[in-house]
Scaffold this active site. Sequence first.
Site, PDB file in Angstrom:
ATOM      1  N   LYS A   1       0.802  -1.232   0.000  1.00 11.42           N
ATOM      2  CA  LYS A   1       0.000   0.000   0.000  1.00 11.42           C
ATOM      3  C   LYS A   1       0.837   1.286   0.000  1.00 11.42           C
ATOM      4  CE  LYS A   1      -4.404  -1.544   0.580  1.00 11.42           C
ATOM      5  NZ  LYS A   1      -4.249  -2.974   0.604  1.00 11.42           N
TER       6      LYS A   1
ATOM      7  N   GLU B   1     -10.318   6.763   1.828  1.00 15.34           N
ATOM      8  CA  GLU B   1     -11.221   5.728   2.305  1.00 15.34           C
ATOM      9  C   GLU B   1     -10.371   4.574   2.802  1.00 15.34           C
ATOM     10  OE1 GLU B   1     -10.104   5.913  -0.740  1.00 15.34           O
ATOM     11  OE2 GLU B   1      -9.368   3.847  -0.917  1.00 15.34           O
TER      12      GLU B   1
ATOM     13  N   SER C   1       1.742  -9.884  -1.286  1.00 14.32           N
ATOM     14  CA  SER C   1       1.385  -8.462  -1.128  1.00 14.32           C
ATOM     15  C   SER C   1       1.531  -7.940   0.294  1.00 14.32           C
ATOM     16  CB  SER C   1      -0.039  -8.227  -1.635  1.00 14.32           C
ATOM     17  OG  SER C   1      -0.956  -9.080  -0.979  1.00 14.32           O
TER      18      SER C   1
HETATM   19  C1  LIG Z   1      -5.239  -4.013   0.476  1.00  9.86           C
HETATM   20  C2  LIG Z   1      -4.537  -5.272   0.274  1.00  9.86           C
HETATM   21  C3  LIG Z   1      -4.794  -6.094  -0.846  1.00  9.86           C
HETATM   22  C4  LIG Z   1      -5.882  -5.806  -1.828  1.00  9.86           C
HETATM   23  O1  LIG Z   1      -5.764  -4.631  -2.554  1.00  9.86           O
HETATM   24  P1  LIG Z   1      -5.323  -4.596  -4.074  1.00  9.86           P
HETATM   25  O2  LIG Z   1      -5.607  -3.196  -4.462  1.00  9.86           O
HETATM   26  O3  LIG Z   1      -6.158  -5.588  -4.828  1.00  9.86           O
HETATM   27  O4  LIG Z   1      -3.891  -4.934  -4.123  1.00  9.86           O
HETATM   28  C5  LIG Z   1      -4.038  -7.235  -1.019  1.00  9.86           C
HETATM   29  N1  LIG Z   1      -3.084  -7.594  -0.131  1.00  9.86           N
HETATM   30  C6  LIG Z   1      -2.824  -6.842   0.957  1.00  9.86           C
HETATM   31  C7  LIG Z   1      -1.761  -7.307   1.895  1.00  9.86           C
HETATM   32  C8  LIG Z   1      -3.530  -5.664   1.200  1.00  9.86           C
HETATM   33  O5  LIG Z   1      -3.255  -4.934   2.292  1.00  9.86           O
END
Ligand SMILES: *Cc1c(COP(=O)(O)O)cnc(C)c1O
Length: 409
Positions: A100, A122, A387
């Site tokens: 993020k 948001e 992610s």
């Molecule tokens: C917010 C989040 C996501 C989902 O958001 P995308 O915009 O689809 O990337 C995925 N993995 C993590 C760890 C997140 O914090």
Amino acid sequence: MSTQSNNSNIQNSQENSLGFYGSHGGQFVPDEMKARLNEVADCFNKYKNDKNFLAELDDLYKHFCGRPTPIFYCENLSKQLGGADIYLKREDLNHLGAHKLNNALGQLLLAKRMGKTHIIAETGAGQHGVATAAVSALYGLKCTIYMGEEDIRRQELNVLRMRMMGAEVIAATSGQKTLKEAVDEALDAFVNDPESFYLLGSAVGPYPYPEIVHHFQSVISFEAREQFQTMTNSLPDMVVACVGGGSNAIGMFSHFIKDKDVALVGAEPGGIGNEIGEHAASLVHGKESILHGFKSYVCLDEKGEVAPVYSISAGLDYPSVSPEHAHLKDIGRASYVAVTDEEAIKAFFILSKSQGIIPALESAHALAHAIKVAPNMKGKKILVCLSGRGDKDVDQISAMLKENKIQMS
Ligand SMILES: *Cc1c(COP(=O)(O)O)cnc(C)c1O
């Protein structure tokens, strides 16, 4: 920064007109908001390839975020599965534990260039709210986060983290009291305050946001493509990422789009079933519609209205998705699959135990797909975008274990 230079070519070849990816995207908003959004677009276009801007961002990526994030070869897991070799792009090692911040930092620098003094965002699960609060604190800007009342209750710790970093958290109290309502209220607040900048958290929303978020998240594959080649002397056969709004996935896909032999797969939240209200898989189960100012696939109910959505992973339950992913699906360049809660939980435990890495439940969706297909891909290589880290999910997992809803296999 060279990070950003060649994805504009890719985007141009896909867009017919401003903000559109095939039939998806656009800017379906009232005129008043259009003017404000175009102000953001002008600033973005002015600075996206500006040397000083990119140098400042690069410095933050390096010293605040901890970039570049490494690629890690999962030797134990690959042996265990007996098929493809599995590699992780470690976005979990960023400051705050997810991808993020890549986007929040980029947009904050735009806000600063525009002379804005108030950051509005948001948040659903709170991860984007925390990243936004952090970058606002770093630059000493006022920060207001809109969050569904229901999410505030469920994500107490993230609310506290935002407040500790000086943000005001405002409850969205209409409808389902979750992310959709938080976006509605944040957009209203943005239009009502000319000093504000809307710092959007995923590759969604009206033009120019999908393009902005793609741009800043593309650092993931800019690094990953080169790192992977250095490490293995080849490109991956398959790249997998989870898809909520689609930002980590578009960042992970971006620099591989031109490599036609690299399969791109997005893992959507399949929840507990295929019926309305049981999942949040907009690309797999949704229909084209307009929500929050852009056209894309949306989870709809029988009446054609936005359906309630569900996922075990709070970061994935948004009823629509990035218009660019919608287009990549339409043209067949990427494919999208629904991964169930159960498969994601299994992957969560498998990675923790085999490699000593606890993944975010969101990321576990991507991993689950890799685990599913790897046994039939002997000799191939799969690169998964990890992610985020799973520390934030341990309480939730613990509660489910205690209630015997799941088992630590
Ligand atoms: C917010 C989040 C996501 C989902 O958001 P995308 O915009 O689809 O990337 C995925 N993995 C993590 C760890 C997140 O914090």
